[in-house]
Design a protein around this motif. Structure first.
Motif, short mmCIF file in Angstrom:
data_model
loop_
_atom_site.label_atom_id
_atom_site.label_comp_id
_atom_site.label_asym_id
_atom_site.label_seq_id
_atom_site.Cartn_x
_atom_site.Cartn_y
_atom_site.Cartn_z
N UNK A 12 0.92 -1.09 0.07
CA UNK A 12 -0.03 -0.07 -0.07
C UNK A 12 0.83 1.08 0.22
N UNK A 13 0.55 2.11 -0.68
CA UNK A 13 1.23 3.43 -0.98
C UNK A 13 0.22 4.46 -0.35
N UNK A 14 0.78 5.20 0.57
CA UNK A 14 0.01 6.46 1.22
C UNK A 14 0.34 7.64 0.61
N UNK A 15 -0.47 8.47 -0.21
CA UNK A 15 -0.31 9.69 -0.63
C UNK A 15 -0.42 10.93 0.09
N UNK A 16 -1.20 10.83 1.14
CA UNK A 16 -1.68 11.53 1.95
C UNK A 16 -1.25 11.78 3.37
N UNK A 17 -1.03 12.59 4.01
CA UNK A 17 -0.55 12.49 5.63
C UNK A 17 -1.70 12.00 6.50
N UNK A 18 -3.03 12.10 6.05
CA UNK A 18 -3.88 11.96 7.03
C UNK A 18 -3.99 10.05 6.90
N UNK A 19 -3.79 9.79 5.61
CA UNK A 19 -3.82 8.30 5.36
C UNK A 19 -2.71 7.48 6.36
N UNK A 20 -1.45 8.18 6.37
CA UNK A 20 -0.50 7.90 7.25
C UNK A 20 -0.83 7.69 8.80
N UNK A 21 -1.42 8.67 9.05
CA UNK A 21 -1.79 8.86 10.34
C UNK A 21 -2.93 7.87 10.80
N UNK A 22 -3.79 7.72 10.04
CA UNK A 22 -4.75 6.37 10.29
C UNK A 22 -4.27 5.13 10.29
N UNK A 23 -3.08 4.89 9.54
CA UNK A 23 -2.56 3.64 9.43
C UNK A 23 -1.80 3.50 10.73
N UNK A 24 -1.17 4.63 11.34
CA UNK A 24 -0.37 4.49 12.61
C UNK A 24 -1.29 4.39 13.61
N UNK A 25 -2.43 4.97 13.63
CA UNK A 25 -3.38 4.84 14.82
C UNK A 25 -3.97 3.35 14.64
N UNK A 26 -4.26 2.69 13.55
CA UNK A 26 -4.51 1.23 13.51
C UNK A 26 -3.59 0.52 14.26
N UNK A 27 -2.30 0.63 13.93
CA UNK A 27 -1.28 -0.33 14.48
C UNK A 27 -1.18 0.06 15.86
N UNK A 28 -1.60 0.90 16.50
CA UNK A 28 -1.42 1.18 18.00
C UNK A 28 -2.31 0.19 18.94
N UNK A 29 -3.20 -0.57 18.14
CA UNK A 29 -4.08 -1.53 19.07
C UNK A 29 -3.31 -2.41 19.95
N UNK A 47 -10.58 12.66 10.40
CA UNK A 47 -9.72 13.54 9.60
C UNK A 47 -9.49 12.98 8.41
N UNK A 48 -9.07 11.70 8.42
CA UNK A 48 -8.70 11.07 6.98
C UNK A 48 -9.86 10.96 6.13
N UNK A 49 -10.95 10.73 6.60
CA UNK A 49 -12.33 10.82 5.63
C UNK A 49 -12.67 12.04 5.17
N UNK A 50 -12.37 13.10 6.05
CA UNK A 50 -12.84 14.63 5.69
C UNK A 50 -11.68 15.01 4.68
N UNK A 51 -10.55 14.38 4.70
CA UNK A 51 -9.30 14.88 3.76
C UNK A 51 -9.37 14.12 2.23
N UNK A 52 -9.68 12.97 2.42
CA UNK A 52 -9.27 12.08 1.44
C UNK A 52 -10.61 11.23 0.88
N UNK A 53 -10.77 11.40 -0.40
CA UNK A 53 -11.92 10.77 -1.33
C UNK A 53 -11.64 9.38 -1.34
N UNK A 54 -12.40 8.46 -1.07
CA UNK A 54 -12.42 7.15 -0.89
C UNK A 54 -12.70 6.58 -2.27
N UNK A 55 -14.28 6.59 -2.44
CA UNK A 55 -14.65 5.86 -3.69
C UNK A 55 -14.45 6.83 -4.85
#
Length: 89
Positions: A1-18, A47-55
């Motif tokens: 996976x390649x993250x192009x936005x900082x909000x994507x990276x921040x979400x991935x890091x948050x997920x990995x903290x479980x 923050x991710x959903x507000x900044x990044x278009x998904x579909x």
């Protein structure tokens, strides 16, 4: 996976903290640590959903994976806390 936005990276890091959050709950016997994790995960997702278009975006596949991973992590945290999550509002 390649993250192009900082909000994507921040979400991935948050997920990995479980796992760290679960470890902290067991070590310190403080379930509030898991509440903090769930809250921070929700903030990162918002923050991710507000900044990044998904579909319809070129990164749709990787962003959908992030969305599914967020659901899995949040459900797991809520399960440990004894909270049944809503599937629809």
């Amino acid at each position: 996976m390649v993250f192009t936005d900082e909000k994507e990276r921040a979400l991935a890091v948050a997920i990995l903290k479980l796992p760290d959050a679960l470890r902290a709950v067991v070590q310190d016997l403080l379930p509030s640590r898991l509440c903090d994790y769930a809250y921070n995960l929700c903030v990162a997702y918002n923050e991710f959903y507000s900044a990044c278009k998904v579909i319809g975006s070129p990164e749709e596949k990787s962003r959908l994976i992030l969305c599914r991973a967020t659901v899995f992590s949040l459900r797991r945290a809520l399960f440990v806390l004894g909270i049944t999550p809503l599937h629809k509002l």
